[in-house]
Enzyme design. Structure first.
Site, mmCIF file in Angstrom:
data_model
loop_
_atom_site.group_PDB
_atom_site.id
_atom_site.type_symbol
_atom_site.label_atom_id
_atom_site.label_comp_id
_atom_site.label_asym_id
_atom_site.label_seq_id
_atom_site.Cartn_x
_atom_site.Cartn_y
_atom_site.Cartn_z
ATOM 1 N N GLY A 1 35.436 56.536 29.841
ATOM 2 C CA GLY A 1 35.984 55.148 30.143
ATOM 3 C C GLY A 1 35.065 54.084 30.244
ATOM 4 C CB SER B 1 42.205 65.776 29.255
ATOM 5 O OG SER B 1 41.195 64.764 28.591
ATOM 6 C CB CYS C 1 33.611 43.579 40.194
ATOM 7 S SG CYS C 1 35.609 43.464 40.227
ATOM 8 C CD GLN D 1 38.555 39.114 40.900
ATOM 9 O OE1 GLN D 1 38.815 38.424 42.167
ATOM 10 N NE2 GLN D 1 38.613 40.400 40.640
ATOM 11 C CB SER E 1 36.635 43.806 32.187
ATOM 12 O OG SER E 1 35.992 42.855 32.954
ATOM 13 N N GLY E 2 38.579 43.545 34.868
ATOM 14 C CA GLY E 2 38.767 44.134 36.018
ATOM 15 C C GLY E 2 39.847 45.115 36.289
ATOM 16 C CG HIS F 1 34.912 39.501 37.730
ATOM 17 N ND1 HIS F 1 35.673 39.384 36.950
ATOM 18 C CD2 HIS F 1 34.936 40.409 38.661
ATOM 19 C CE1 HIS F 1 36.641 40.668 36.976
ATOM 20 N NE2 HIS F 1 35.964 41.310 37.864
#
Length: 367
Positions: free
Chosen positions: A11, A38, A135, A162, A165-166, A274
């Site tokens: 991820g 998976s 974050c 922010q 990507s958060g 951020h």
């Protein structure tokens, strides 16, 4: 060498963690085992020069054979596997990027440049669960740590800016896709110097309001706009993201009395940094040069940006900071409300100090 299992390594946060571990040669000190939810049985990555196949991330017996587990798989995975693993008698170290365990009494929120003393005490007292922080909280403490470390903070009010990507990789893609739709809608007019900008704006606004932009992840358009709400709504009117500010700050610092932290959390169209604007009530009048000295001395990544227009525009932006470990702080000045009131503006990469780097550094301590 310790056997270390990695879950969620493909991820966004996991990928950044892998990159940083390769850069710092962290794999040289461990025996990595890679898991999948998976794709078990497929070839494992060759980080650290090892070969093998992907293991089943839900196989408790395989997980119990590990000394350390590092997961970036998310809260659902943690909520399902962690209790079963502990109930089975596993006594290994669990390092987690998800928020599920942050506020548990037997877990420590890790940010070692800020709370190494808390981490050390926890290790000495048998704590074996270590969780990355929110974050914005982590990035605030990396930038403003010098004020907290010297017990100068009475309270903090913050407005956040922010990045997409958060929300995750799909949110970043959605933002860029929205940008592309907006540009494509007025590309011909933009190429014509004689076209009226207000006509262009009207076309953009009409498209933004039309319901035709992709909003599966954000729920509303973000490109050319902002979203003044992040995470769930709480009964007191806060968003859950805003609640984390005070709760996690005080847990990270292990404060004896609560330092009030509150404000508004806002999603903006940046990709992975951020930014935060602070109003800080100090416990006493401290000169700006002293504030700057304390902030700069706190950790190697805190960088004081002089309160100068040109330098600020060049160095205190997501464009300047993305992909770096630097956590700059600037716009430092006293406010009209009184000599104890300080303004500050910080920027930090949400995927580095805001997510992956504290996990990497905790693993390095344990390995």
């Amino acid at each position: 060498m310790k056997n270390v299992g990695f879950i969620g390594w493909r991820g966004m946060v996991g990928s950044v963690l892998m990159q940083r571990m390769v850069e710092e040669r962290d794999f040289d000190a461990i025996r990595p085992v890679f898991f999948s939810t998976s794709q078990l049985g497929q070839a494992a990555p060759s980080f650290g020069g090892t070969t093998g196949t992907l293991q089943d991330a839900f196989d408790l017996e395989a997980l119990k054979a590990l000394d350390i587990i590092v997961t970036c798989q998310g809260g659902d995975y943690t909520n399902e596997i962690y209790p079963k693993l502990r109930e089975s008698g596993w006594q290994g170290y669990w390092i987690d990027a998800a928020s599920s365990l942050r506020m548990k009494d037997d877990a420590i929120i890790i940010l070692d440049p800020v709370n190494q003393d808390v981490i050390t005490d926890g290790l000495n007292n048998g704590i074996r669960t270590f969780v990355g922080g929110n974050c914005t909280v982590s990035l605030m403490l990396m930038s403003l740590g010098g004020l907290f470390a010297n017990d100068l903070v009475d309270w903090v009010s913050v407005a956040t800016y922010q990045a997409a990507s958060g929300g995750g990789a799909r949110h970043m893609r959605e933002l860029l896709t929205q940008m592309g739709h907006l540009y494509g809608h007025v590309a011909d007019e933009l190429a014509n110097p004689s076209s009226a900008i207000l006509d262009i704006e009207r076309k953009v606004t009409t498209l933004t309001r039309s319901g035709e932009l992709p909003v599966d992840n954000f729920g509303v358009p973000l490109a050319g706009s902002l979203i003044p709400w992040i995470d769930k709504q709480l009964d007191n009117g806060q968003s859950r993201e805003e609640w984390k500010g005070q709760a996690e700050t005080n847990k990270i610092l292990n404060t004896s009395s609560v330092i009030p932290v509150d404000g508004l959390c806002v999603r903006v169209g940046a990709l992975r940094c951020h930014s935060q604007a602070f109003t800080i009530k100090l416990k006493k009048d401290v000169s700006i040069p002293t504030v700057e000295e304390l902030l700069a001395a706190h950790n190697p990544w805190a960088k004081v940006v002089p309160n100068d227009r040109e330098i600020t525009m060049r160095e205190l932006t997501p464009a300047a900071v993305t992909g770096t470990l630097t956590t700059p702080v600037g716009r430092l000045r006293k406010l009209n409300m009184g000599p104890e009131f300080l303004s500050a503006f910080t920027v930090g990469d949400q995927l580095l100090w805001g997510a992956a780097e504290p996990l990497r550094r905790m693993l390095r301590q344990l390995a």
